[in-house]
Design a protein around this motif. Sequence first.
Motif, PDB file in Angstrom:
ATOM      1  N   ASP A   1       0.843  -1.181   0.000  1.00 65.21           N
ATOM      2  CA  ASP A   1       0.000   0.000   0.000  1.00 65.21           C
ATOM      3  C   ASP A   1       0.892   1.250   0.000  1.00 65.21           C
ATOM      4  OD1 ASP A   1      -1.897   1.971   0.402  1.00 65.21           O
ATOM      5  OD2 ASP A   1      -2.972   0.869   1.952  1.00 65.21           O
ATOM      6  N   PRO A   2       0.691   2.173  -0.946  1.00 65.47           N
ATOM      7  CA  PRO A   2       1.601   3.319  -1.065  1.00 65.47           C
ATOM      8  C   PRO A   2       1.326   4.468  -0.099  1.00 65.47           C
ATOM      9  CG  PRO A   2      -0.033   3.412  -2.791  1.00 65.47           C
ATOM     10  CD  PRO A   2      -0.266   2.126  -2.067  1.00 65.47           C
ATOM     11  N   ILE A   3       0.285   4.379   0.731  1.00 64.68           N
ATOM     12  CA  ILE A   3       0.013   5.507   1.626  1.00 64.68           C
ATOM     13  C   ILE A   3       0.622   5.256   3.007  1.00 64.68           C
ATOM     14  CG2 ILE A   3      -2.132   5.969   0.385  1.00 64.68           C
ATOM     15  CD1 ILE A   3      -3.656   4.996   2.905  1.00 64.68           C
ATOM     16  N   PRO A   4       0.917   6.333   3.768  1.00 62.12           N
ATOM     17  CA  PRO A   4       1.539   6.170   5.094  1.00 62.12           C
ATOM     18  C   PRO A   4       0.520   5.755   6.160  1.00 62.12           C
ATOM     19  CG  PRO A   4       1.200   8.494   4.628  1.00 62.12           C
ATOM     20  CD  PRO A   4       0.801   7.751   3.373  1.00 62.12           C
ATOM     21  N   TYR A   5       1.008   4.946   7.121  1.00 61.63           N
ATOM     22  CA  TYR A   5       0.173   4.485   8.236  1.00 61.63           C
ATOM     23  C   TYR A   5       0.853   4.786   9.555  1.00 61.63           C
ATOM     24  CZ  TYR A   5      -2.982   1.873   5.187  1.00 61.63           C
ATOM     25  OH  TYR A   5      -3.914   1.531   4.252  1.00 61.63           O
ATOM     26  N   LEU A   6       0.044   5.080  10.572  1.00 62.37           N
ATOM     27  CA  LEU A   6       0.558   5.262  11.923  1.00 62.37           C
ATOM     28  C   LEU A   6       0.920   3.927  12.548  1.00 62.37           C
ATOM     29  CD1 LEU A   6      -1.975   7.903  13.321  1.00 62.37           C
ATOM     30  CD2 LEU A   6       0.473   8.246  12.984  1.00 62.37           C
TER      31      LEU A   6
END
Length: 236
Positions: A230-235
């Motif tokens: 997944d290319p989006i950032p996660y906490l």
Amino acid sequence: MSASNENKKRAVIILSGGLDSTTCMGLAKEAGYELYPISFDYGQRHKIEIENAKQVAEHYGVGHRHKIIKLDFLRDFGGSALTDDSIDVPNVVDGLTEGAEEIPVTYVPGRNLLFLSISTSYAEVTGSEAIYIGVNALDYSGYPDCRPEFIHKVEEVIALATKVGVEGKGITIETPLIDWTKARIVQEGLKIGVPYELTTSCYNGKAEACGVCDSCRLRLKGFEEAGSKDPIPYLS
């Protein structure tokens, strides 16, 4: 307007800025439609998705056609974890909600019915023959307004309640993702270059996705099963 533009088929895309609706945008483009995206600001907790929708519309070169409709009364009504601050967004710890018997607290009463009604108006005005919506009955079987039965009934109403319907031209509701797994959605989207890096799926509405809400977990599961990151950032 040139004759070629007049003859080109058009579609309204209900674009939330999330993974599913953006995949629908890509699929509609692949199917040869001229795109008319519409997004809804309904006081959702994850309002950040509206900015993502703007970026997606620009990516596909139709930012100038992108309509953003305010439906503030859905927050006034509340009754959903997405519109009512007194209801917490559930975090998934012991599995996902696939096949859940109870309707999730993230269900927004009447949302898709309203979205499709307003999108029908936009479709008539723009001469669109289709409305694309990213409903999925497999991952979110608890949502009553994501079922094929619901979509079919709305199509019947559109045929009765619109000028184009009475004249026999009609407007179809396209639901290409309705029985796809999240993994297949991701796989098909990657094949056609859907810009997933511009999307968000998190219900908590932060700059970085939480990674633990139901929507994040389903998204991450989909990318993992599709063999992609997944290319989006996660906490988390």
